[in-house]
Design a protein around this motif. Structure first.
Motif, PDB file in Angstrom:
ATOM      1  N   ASP A  51       2.779  -7.816   8.300  1.00 29.06           N
ATOM      2  CA  ASP A  51       2.227  -6.731   7.496  1.00 29.06           C
ATOM      3  C   ASP A  51       2.304  -6.032   8.373  1.00 29.06           C
ATOM      4  O   ASP A  51       2.079  -6.337   9.539  1.00 29.06           O
ATOM      5  CB  ASP A  51       0.477  -6.873   7.704  1.00 29.06           C
ATOM      6  N   LYS A  53       1.346  -1.680   9.160  1.00 21.87           N
ATOM      7  CA  LYS A  53       0.080  -0.511   8.417  1.00 21.87           C
ATOM      8  C   LYS A  53       1.152   0.750   8.543  1.00 21.87           C
ATOM      9  O   LYS A  53       1.936   0.667   8.976  1.00 21.87           O
ATOM     10  CB  LYS A  53      -1.120  -0.660   9.651  1.00 21.87           C
ATOM     11  N   GLU A  54       1.074   0.941   7.001  1.00 20.07           N
ATOM     12  CA  GLU A  54       1.816   2.308   6.854  1.00 20.07           C
ATOM     13  C   GLU A  54       2.475   1.925   6.221  1.00 20.07           C
ATOM     14  O   GLU A  54       3.343   3.117   5.244  1.00 20.07           O
ATOM     15  CB  GLU A  54       1.194   3.347   7.397  1.00 20.07           C
ATOM     16  N   GLU A 132       0.913   1.443   0.639  1.00 16.43           N
ATOM     17  CA  GLU A 132      -0.624   1.720   1.077  1.00 16.43           C
ATOM     18  C   GLU A 132      -1.725   2.481  -0.169  1.00 16.43           C
ATOM     19  O   GLU A 132      -2.322   1.690  -0.510  1.00 16.43           O
ATOM     20  CB  GLU A 132      -1.248   1.788   1.803  1.00 16.43           C
ATOM     21  N   ARG A 136      -5.419   0.319   1.112  1.00 17.76           N
ATOM     22  CA  ARG A 136      -5.550   0.339   2.610  1.00 17.76           C
ATOM     23  C   ARG A 136      -6.042   1.772   3.624  1.00 17.76           C
ATOM     24  O   ARG A 136      -5.212   2.631   3.491  1.00 17.76           O
ATOM     25  CB  ARG A 136      -4.702  -0.579   3.469  1.00 17.76           C
ATOM     26  N   MET A 151      -4.225  -5.780   2.186  1.00 19.18           N
ATOM     27  CA  MET A 151      -3.160  -5.987   2.197  1.00 19.18           C
ATOM     28  C   MET A 151      -2.342  -5.919   1.005  1.00 19.18           C
ATOM     29  O   MET A 151      -3.228  -5.918  -0.052  1.00 19.18           O
ATOM     30  CB  MET A 151      -2.499  -7.498   2.970  1.00 19.18           C
ATOM     31  N   SER A 185       6.365   5.171   7.680  1.00 22.98           N
ATOM     32  CA  SER A 185       4.743   5.781   7.103  1.00 22.98           C
ATOM     33  C   SER A 185       4.946   6.236   5.820  1.00 22.98           C
ATOM     34  O   SER A 185       5.381   7.097   5.055  1.00 22.98           O
ATOM     35  CB  SER A 185       4.595   6.308   8.330  1.00 22.98           C
ATOM     36  N   THR A 187       0.987   7.234   3.596  1.00 19.41           N
ATOM     37  CA  THR A 187      -1.053   7.439   3.277  1.00 19.41           C
ATOM     38  C   THR A 187      -0.814   8.515   2.665  1.00 19.41           C
ATOM     39  O   THR A 187      -0.469  10.088   2.511  1.00 19.41           O
ATOM     40  CB  THR A 187      -0.854   7.650   4.718  1.00 19.41           C
TER      41      THR A 187
END
Length: 485
Positions: A51, A53-54, A132, A136, A151, A185, A187
């Protein structure tokens, strides 16, 4: 309402409509095809084993086709957002899909027709990239984590119908593979970073995981698509190497930018978005709070003759854009697009007062900037949540200008998902606020009433009746002589 024989799971049908008026006159025949999206869902939920993030990841699976195909339909749910491909060609649904929900209570899946020209005899590949989105989310630096965060995950089923009448289902399971994409990334508030140097060619085994918990529903909301194109009104340089573009209209969306003919390895193009400028002509970003609203393209060093870049799984509220990292930028090299659920209708309003007409147009544009499977409160800062109090008067106004049948039903279900002991929440899905909500959130009841007034449909009233009743009884328990205390 359809009241005929049960429809087959995942099967295609044609519906035909004839309208007869009170004088006995009949319309021409209107017809459309559709796929019955209600399925017994038995595909596995899969996730990555590493995992990050982003980061946006790609899930892949190869399969063989030995017979002629009559039809191919994909049922897919990647949370937060997904985009599906067959043999490298996009299976186009919404650009922000599926619809956002409390994934512990409801998971929406898209029903997508696959172009048969993109399939072939022999080896084929299906791939789904997942970002995501709201799965998240970190909003308002509030120190509160929504119950449905976690996740990113994927579940999908693809149905192949062959010309001989036989069928084959391809479903997510532990035979699928995954890898990282160049989107390092992506988001909602931050934007996207696409770094070509980060492309991952190594396939890894997926992890079969527990479902988020929500019931599986076909996503019946009109998709979020690119709607209108906006060309630059002006381009100016407040300082050397910095281009500021004025699109002349506040929108929610993103930009498409033409890449230079050649870029060195590591060379970056940065696109920042804002609604205002400061006194020096630079972007004024204070109202954005923690939202970066920035998209970035990083080159591996290549020739890009005629190629364009646009971000994925994000959107921005803006009128002005700042571009750095290019030597020259002409008006033909960039344009903006608005995105929102395709719920416009052909109604209109005009008067003899130009100012009133403009106020009405401004109101329409504000709505279009806040319809992204949620009726949000703003499209630019680190919020963009479905505040029910903000929606109260909107429930009364939207039916005049938009097709609200589906999005009002979805909004009511969002409220029910987070209702506990009669108490509803300030935002739905519950991302921020209180439970119980501010009493002004009787908008929950207003949504049901206005849906009925606009459509005449009673299904959602029947479905939500006990929930409406529970909120009313809770309000009464906190009232003196029907005045909330």
């Amino acid at each position: 309402k359809y009241d005929g024989p049960p429809l087959g799971e995942g099967k295609s049908y044609m519906a035909m409509l004839v309208v007869t008026d009170n004088l006995g006159r009949t319309s021409k025949h209107y017809s459309r095809t559709f796929v019955n999206g209600r399925l017994t869902w038995d595909a596995e939920w899969i996730a990555v084993t590493e995992d990050r993030k982003e980061a946006v990841v790609e899930f892949r699976h190869e399969f063989d086709v030995e017979k002629d195909i009559k039809e191919c339909v994909l049922f897919v749910c990647g949370i937060g957002y997904h985009r599906a491909y067959v043999n490298g060609q996009v299976v186009m649904g919404g650009v922000l899909a599926p619809s956002v929900s409390n994934y512990n209570k409801t998971c929406y899946y898209e029903v997508l027709d696959v172009d048969l020209r993109n399939l072939r005899h022999g080896r084929n590949e299906i791939s789904v990239i997942v970002g995501e989105g709201w799965r998240r989310i970190n909003t308002l630096q509030m120190g509160y984590t929504a119950s449905f965060t976690g996740m990113p995950q994927l579940t999908a089923m693809m149905k192949l119908t062959f010309t001989d009448g036989s069928e084959e289902w391809i479903k997510t399971n532990d035979n699928w593979k995954w890898r990282f994409t160049p989107y390092v990334s992506c988001t909602i508030f931050g934007g996207s970073v696409y770094d070509e140097r980060a492309f991952d060619t190594e396939d890894k085994d997926v992890l079969v995981v527990d479902p988020p918990g929500g019931i599986m529903r076909p996503d019946i909301l009109e998709p979020i698509n690119e709607q209108k194109t906006y060309r630059p009104k002006s381009i100016f340089c407040p300082e050397e190497g910095v281009y500021v573009i004025d699109f002349g209209q506040n929108i929610a969306g993103y930009c498409h930018i033409k890449l230079p003919a050649f870029m060195e390895s590591g060379q970056e193009i940065v696109i920042r978005h804002a609604e205002e400028l400061d006194e020096n002509g630079n972007l004024y970003t204070a109202p954005l709070r923690e939202a970066a609203q920035t998209d970035k393209f990083v080159s591996k060093g290549a020739i890009y003759e005629g190629q364009w870049f646009s971000p994925m799984f994000t959107y921005h509220g803006f009128r002005y854009v700042e571009v750095t990292g290019v030597e020259f930028l002409k008006k033909e090299d960039i344009y903006a697009v608005s995105i929102y659920n395709s719920i416009d209708k052909e109604s209109f309003f005009t008067s003899g007062n130009p100012m009133l007409n403009q106020v009405h147009q401004n109101a329409l544009m504000t709505e279009r900037s806040n319809i992204h499977s949620l009726l949000t409160d703003c499209p630019q800062r680190d919020e963009r949540m479905a505040w029910l109090n903000d929606a109260t008067v909107r429930f009364q106004a939207l039916p005049y200008c938009f097709n609200i049948n589906r999005i009002f039903v979805k909004t009511i279900r969002d409220v029910i998902n987070d209702q506990v002991d009669g108490m509803i929440t300030c935002t739905a899905p519950f991302v921020y606020g209180q439970r119980p909500a501010d009493p002004v959130c009787s908008s929950f009841l207003i949504a049901g009433l206005e849906h009925y007034m606009a459509t005449g449909g009673t299904d959602i009233l029947e479905e939500a009746y006990e929930s409406f009743k529970a909120w009313e009884e809770y309000l009464l328990s906190r009232s003196d002589n029907y005045i909330v205390n």
